[in-house]
Design a protein around this motif. Structure first.
Motif, PDB file in Angstrom:
ATOM      1  N   GLU A  52       0.720  -1.126  -0.045  1.00  0.00           N
ATOM      2  CA  GLU A  52      -0.006  -0.041   0.039  1.00  0.00           C
ATOM      3  C   GLU A  52       0.715   1.266   0.109  1.00  0.00           C
ATOM      4  O   GLU A  52       2.090   1.249   0.301  1.00  0.00           O
ATOM      5  CB  GLU A  52      -0.776   0.026   1.249  1.00  0.00           C
ATOM      6  CG  GLU A  52      -1.775  -0.949   1.404  1.00  0.00           C
ATOM      7  CD  GLU A  52      -2.844  -1.233   0.372  1.00  0.00           C
ATOM      8  OE1 GLU A  52      -3.192  -0.150  -0.121  1.00  0.00           O
ATOM      9  OE2 GLU A  52      -3.665  -2.279   0.187  1.00  0.00           O
ATOM     10  N   LEU A  53       0.066   2.406  -0.275  1.00  0.00           N
ATOM     11  CA  LEU A  53       0.812   3.880  -0.359  1.00  0.00           C
ATOM     12  C   LEU A  53       1.741   3.758   0.988  1.00  0.00           C
ATOM     13  O   LEU A  53       2.563   4.782   1.354  1.00  0.00           O
ATOM     14  CB  LEU A  53      -0.078   4.782  -0.634  1.00  0.00           C
ATOM     15  CG  LEU A  53      -0.499   4.973  -2.075  1.00  0.00           C
ATOM     16  CD1 LEU A  53      -1.450   6.115  -1.972  1.00  0.00           C
ATOM     17  CD2 LEU A  53       0.622   5.151  -3.046  1.00  0.00           C
ATOM     18  N   GLN A 496      -4.262   3.171   4.689  1.00  0.00           N
ATOM     19  CA  GLN A 496      -4.405   3.334   3.330  1.00  0.00           C
ATOM     20  C   GLN A 496      -5.014   1.853   2.533  1.00  0.00           C
ATOM     21  O   GLN A 496      -5.063   1.691   1.528  1.00  0.00           O
ATOM     22  CB  GLN A 496      -3.189   3.549   2.460  1.00  0.00           C
ATOM     23  CG  GLN A 496      -2.730   4.974   2.636  1.00  0.00           C
ATOM     24  CD  GLN A 496      -3.316   5.915   1.857  1.00  0.00           C
ATOM     25  OE1 GLN A 496      -4.064   5.509   1.123  1.00  0.00           O
ATOM     26  NE2 GLN A 496      -2.976   7.128   2.312  1.00  0.00           N
ATOM     27  N   THR A 527      -6.273  11.076  -1.011  1.00  0.00           N
ATOM     28  CA  THR A 527      -5.973   9.768  -1.715  1.00  0.00           C
ATOM     29  C   THR A 527      -7.116   9.241  -2.601  1.00  0.00           C
ATOM     30  O   THR A 527      -8.040   8.972  -2.042  1.00  0.00           O
ATOM     31  CB  THR A 527      -5.270   8.702  -0.846  1.00  0.00           C
ATOM     32  OG1 THR A 527      -4.153   9.265  -0.129  1.00  0.00           O
ATOM     33  CG2 THR A 527      -4.462   7.637  -1.676  1.00  0.00           C
ATOM     34  N   SER A 530      -9.038   3.025  -4.388  1.00  0.00           N
ATOM     35  CA  SER A 530      -8.323   2.144  -5.502  1.00  0.00           C
ATOM     36  C   SER A 530      -8.618   0.785  -4.599  1.00  0.00           C
ATOM     37  O   SER A 530      -8.876   0.646  -3.385  1.00  0.00           O
ATOM     38  CB  SER A 530      -6.983   2.477  -5.631  1.00  0.00           C
ATOM     39  OG  SER A 530      -6.002   2.181  -4.319  1.00  0.00           O
ATOM     40  N   PRO A 533      -3.500  -2.422  -4.756  1.00  0.00           N
ATOM     41  CA  PRO A 533      -2.183  -1.219  -5.109  1.00  0.00           C
ATOM     42  C   PRO A 533      -2.037  -1.658  -6.651  1.00  0.00           C
ATOM     43  O   PRO A 533      -1.647  -0.738  -7.120  1.00  0.00           O
ATOM     44  CB  PRO A 533      -1.185  -1.620  -4.074  1.00  0.00           C
ATOM     45  CG  PRO A 533      -1.925  -2.123  -2.904  1.00  0.00           C
ATOM     46  CD  PRO A 533      -2.868  -2.933  -3.384  1.00  0.00           C
ATOM     47  N   SER A 534      -1.754  -2.971  -6.913  1.00  0.00           N
ATOM     48  CA  SER A 534      -1.428  -3.146  -8.529  1.00  0.00           C
ATOM     49  C   SER A 534      -2.443  -2.941  -9.375  1.00  0.00           C
ATOM     50  O   SER A 534      -1.968  -3.276 -10.515  1.00  0.00           O
ATOM     51  CB  SER A 534      -0.896  -4.693  -8.314  1.00  0.00           C
ATOM     52  OG  SER A 534      -1.764  -5.663  -7.768  1.00  0.00           O
ATOM     53  N   THR A 536      -5.134  -0.531 -11.032  1.00  0.00           N
ATOM     54  CA  THR A 536      -5.771   0.814 -11.177  1.00  0.00           C
ATOM     55  C   THR A 536      -6.912   1.031 -12.161  1.00  0.00           C
ATOM     56  O   THR A 536      -7.422  -0.141 -12.821  1.00  0.00           O
ATOM     57  CB  THR A 536      -4.745   1.603 -11.637  1.00  0.00           C
ATOM     58  OG1 THR A 536      -4.273   1.256 -12.944  1.00  0.00           O
ATOM     59  CG2 THR A 536      -3.445   1.892 -10.902  1.00  0.00           C
ATOM     60  N   ASP A 562      -2.659  10.391 -10.937  1.00  0.00           N
ATOM     61  CA  ASP A 562      -1.921   8.893 -10.725  1.00  0.00           C
ATOM     62  C   ASP A 562      -2.577   8.556  -9.516  1.00  0.00           C
ATOM     63  O   ASP A 562      -2.700   9.243  -8.245  1.00  0.00           O
ATOM     64  CB  ASP A 562      -0.440   9.258 -10.547  1.00  0.00           C
ATOM     65  CG  ASP A 562       0.345   8.064 -10.097  1.00  0.00           C
ATOM     66  OD1 ASP A 562      -0.387   6.964  -9.946  1.00  0.00           O
ATOM     67  OD2 ASP A 562       1.598   8.178 -10.251  1.00  0.00           O
ATOM     68  N   GLU A 563      -3.157   7.304  -9.320  1.00  0.00           N
ATOM     69  CA  GLU A 563      -3.925   7.008  -8.313  1.00  0.00           C
ATOM     70  C   GLU A 563      -2.871   6.387  -7.055  1.00  0.00           C
ATOM     71  O   GLU A 563      -3.266   6.446  -5.803  1.00  0.00           O
ATOM     72  CB  GLU A 563      -4.894   5.448  -8.390  1.00  0.00           C
ATOM     73  CG  GLU A 563      -5.825   5.952  -9.302  1.00  0.00           C
ATOM     74  CD  GLU A 563      -6.462   4.548  -9.481  1.00  0.00           C
ATOM     75  OE1 GLU A 563      -6.446   3.437  -8.880  1.00  0.00           O
ATOM     76  OE2 GLU A 563      -7.656   4.492 -10.226  1.00  0.00           O
ATOM     77  N   ARG A 564      -1.648   6.450  -7.501  1.00  0.00           N
ATOM     78  CA  ARG A 564      -0.581   6.282  -6.427  1.00  0.00           C
ATOM     79  C   ARG A 564       0.078   7.251  -5.934  1.00  0.00           C
ATOM     80  O   ARG A 564       0.947   7.168  -5.200  1.00  0.00           O
ATOM     81  CB  ARG A 564       0.744   5.259  -7.188  1.00  0.00           C
ATOM     82  CG  ARG A 564       0.097   4.139  -7.516  1.00  0.00           C
ATOM     83  CD  ARG A 564      -0.169   2.893  -6.373  1.00  0.00           C
ATOM     84  NE  ARG A 564       0.892   2.611  -6.031  1.00  0.00           N
ATOM     85  CZ  ARG A 564       1.063   1.910  -4.605  1.00  0.00           C
ATOM     86  NH1 ARG A 564       0.009   1.752  -4.096  1.00  0.00           N
ATOM     87  NH2 ARG A 564       2.200   1.657  -4.155  1.00  0.00           N
ATOM     88  N   ARG A 565      -0.440   8.464  -6.149  1.00  0.00           N
ATOM     89  CA  ARG A 565      -0.037   9.793  -5.525  1.00  0.00           C
ATOM     90  C   ARG A 565      -1.250  10.424  -4.776  1.00  0.00           C
ATOM     91  O   ARG A 565      -2.324  10.526  -5.244  1.00  0.00           O
ATOM     92  CB  ARG A 565       0.589  10.708  -6.587  1.00  0.00           C
ATOM     93  CG  ARG A 565       1.798   9.934  -7.036  1.00  0.00           C
ATOM     94  CD  ARG A 565       3.029   9.948  -6.426  1.00  0.00           C
ATOM     95  NE  ARG A 565       4.248   9.352  -6.816  1.00  0.00           N
ATOM     96  CZ  ARG A 565       4.491   8.036  -7.190  1.00  0.00           C
ATOM     97  NH1 ARG A 565       3.503   7.214  -6.697  1.00  0.00           N
ATOM     98  NH2 ARG A 565       5.509   7.808  -7.742  1.00  0.00           N
TER      99      ARG A 565
END
Length: 608
Positions: A52-53, A496, A527, A530, A533-534, A536, A562-565
């Motif tokens: 996770e983030l 997260q 955030t 999602s 995490p892998s 999107t 960006d879903e990871r930011r």
């Protein structure tokens, strides 16, 4: 105990020996070492993808915050991932922000720290071991409630790791564990030998029988090493261990967990992987290659190689991917790890040779990525190359290597890629002095895991700065995606691993957080919601939001793609904030839940 906790106990038990056996009647072929190494490499990559983030791992994180994260770190270390790897560093940063409150995650932390660096983390191991000793009755409970064999095995495994790290565990603690295990009742014995149950009011099962055997072996060895085991007691323990092995041999299977016929439930499949790793631990603790007539490693490894999915994981249900993959890796790694204790995993390699290509590129490793020319063909033979550029994407030259610097003609170089993720690179070879156009190799895609980008540790330590966790909150939302548990309260819980999504038909989604005690802050972090995490794009992504702080005018913000930011919202000067409302004005539909949109987390921070 609640069924959820029982299942969690099993899925987290990194050393829960279980029965399992090949039902075909034929002993499988010896597992191929290269195939095992490939399976381990793919499984490690899959676990890293699932982080996770905030550096945590999702499985049961809300209930047992350090649990899956510490199990994953332990697994990665056992699989040869170095301690400085970004995934491990991020996980450790997350673990600094949470407290272990149960036997399972406390014990797993002891095992993780002992594996990581027993000398460096001696203080942490000592503190956690003292906590476990304070929770111990004879065996262990959760720590509240009734003792059970599952928690007791975790306690024993942690004590074993602590003593290996130089922390003394009192003789009395080991004696109480032995007394608890040896006086547990055996319900519904259906085969030779002696079986154990989770508690006295449950049926005998393979997993708990193996747990009983393992705990007795651990405690026996601990007391023997202290010279505190009398021969009469030793004989009684040995009789119990042998009776347990007899039971396991009579009920051995590698495909599922064994339970009496009238007790069999879908959990049998869910437990198969921790059971297999449990068998590995039983074999290791007792120093045996066979349980009865079964070569437990050969049968288990053959089964696991056939069960690994196309993404590299092992699973029986969507929510159990992470623990199952860890247990499968821990089982397989026993054979692939050198006997000397040296830890290594095969380096990732890319590229190959094609005689039809003028230039052939190969690469290996991660950070740095090592690249070289494996062959030149056609007009480029006989050293007719002046230099080679290594190119990222279409036109970004990462490094140039001249002929004079290459030495052996391989034009080798080490590349630093921009960050973690998948990148495409190719080589561009320039012929020597004849004015010919350069020749490009085929492009290869490489995966970078190890780069520790600046945002990673910042996100992992985010709980410490999140002021929403400093007070009681009232959280409301316009709607929620009820069938998956995406509740508004999840958006401000400091994790997260879960969040809030509105219902797909909610035309004006919003979430509001009211603080019981206002907090002095000036930045809000948002955030995207999602799935794993892998993965999107499964849920709708917010594109425009309005942020309302108390009674002030709204702040309109464009969300990052960006879903990871995280998206940063500047709130102006620092001041006391008592209420935050976020209204979603625009969204892009997702591939699974359509217009269900929301956030994984809202964080309120003070930056000076």
């Amino acid at each position: 105990m609640v069924r959820f906790l029982v299942v969690h106990a099993h899925l987290f038990l990194a050393l829960l020996p279980a029965l399992t056996a090949a039902v075909s009647g034929q002993e499988p072929a010896a597992p191929d070492a290269a195939a095992i190494e490939r399976a381990v490499e793919r499984g490690v990559a899959r676990m890293i993808e699932l982080q996770e983030l905030d550096g945590s791992f999702r499985y049961s994180c809300a209930a047992f915050m350090p649990g899956q994260t510490s199990l994953t770190v332990y697994t990665l270390l056992k699989c040869g991932v170095h301690a400085e790897h970004q995934a491990i560093q991020r996980a450790l940063a997350f673990l600094e922000t949470v407290e272990a409150e149960h036997v399972y995650d406390t014990a797993m932390l002891v095992m993780m720290f002992a594996e990581l660096d027993a000398s460096k983390y001696r203080r942490e191991i000592q503190k956690l071991t003292k906590r476990l000793l304070g929770w111990q009755a004879r065996g262990f409970a959760y720590p509240s409630g009734v003792e059970d064999l599952s928690n007791t095995q975790y306690g024993a495994l942690a004590f074993r790791a602590a003593e290996a790290a130089g922390i003394k565990v009192p003789v009395k603690a080991w004696e109480k564990i032995i007394d608890y295990v040896m006086t547990m009742g055996a319900h519904t014995p259906v085969s030779p030998g002696r079986g154990w149950a989770y508690r006295d009011d449950r049926h005998v099962s393979g997993s708990m029988t193996a747990a009983g055997v393992s705990v007795l072996a651990i405690a026996r060895d601990a007391l023997a090493s202290k010279g505190r085991l009398r021969s009469r007691k030793l004989d009684a323990i040995e009789e119990e261990i042998q009776a347990g092995l007899e039971w396991l041999a009579a009920n051995f299977t590698v495909e599922t967990s064994w339970l009496p016929t009238n007790e069999r439930k879908p959990q049998e499949l869910a437990w198969r992987y921790y059971n297999l790793y449990g068998i590995e631990r039983t074999g290791h603790l007792l120093g045996i290659d066979k349980i009865g007539t079964h070569d437990w490693y050969r049968e288990g490894a053959a089964f696991l190689l056939g069960q690994q999915d196309e993404l590299g994981g092992w699973n029986t249900a969507p929510k159990e991917l992470q623990p199952n993959t860890c247990f499968a890796l821990l089982f397989l790694r026993r054979a692939s790890a050198p006997r000397t204790g040296e830890k290594s995993v095969r380096a990732k390699t890319y590229g190959g040779d094609d005689p039809s290509h003028a230039v052939n590129l190969r690469a290996a490793g991660d950070t740095p990525l090592r690249v070289w020319i494996s062959s030149f063909n056609g007009t480029l033979k006989d050293g007719a190359v002046e230099r080679v550029d290594y190119v990222l994407g279409d036109d970004t030259v990462l490094k140039s290597v001249a002929k004079s610097a290459s030495g052996d003609g391989r034009f080798a170089a080490e590349l630093e890629l921009p960050g973690p993720g998948k990148w495409t690179i190719h080589a561009r070879a320039y012929p020597s002095g004849n004015g010919d156009a350069p020749h490009d190799s085929a492009a290869i895609e490489v995966r970078v895991d190890e780069v520790l980008a600046p945002w990673m540790l910042e996100y992992a330590r985010g709980r410490k700065q999140n002021l929403l966790l400093a007070t009681t909150l009232d959280v409301k939302g316009s709607s929620e995606l009820t069938h998956q548990g995406w509740r508004p309260s999840n958006v401000a819980d400091g994790l997260q691993t879960r969040g809030w999504l509105c219902a797909p038909d909610d035309a004006t989604p919003w979430v509001k957080v009211t603080l019981d005690k206002p907090q002095r802050a000036n930045v809000l972090l948002l955030t995207h919601a999602s799935s794993l995490p892998s993965t999107t794009g499964q849920y709708a992504r917010a594109t425009e939001v309005e942020v309302y702080v108390d009674d002030e005018d709204p702040i309109r913000v464009s969300m990052g793609a960006d879903e990871r930011r995280k998206t940063r919202v500047e709130l102006g000067r620092p001041r006391n904030i008592g209420r935050i409302e976020v209204r979603i004005l625009g969204r892009e539909p997702g591939t699974v839940e359509g217009k269900a949109v929301g956030f994984m987390e809202l964080e309120l921070v003070l930056e000076r």
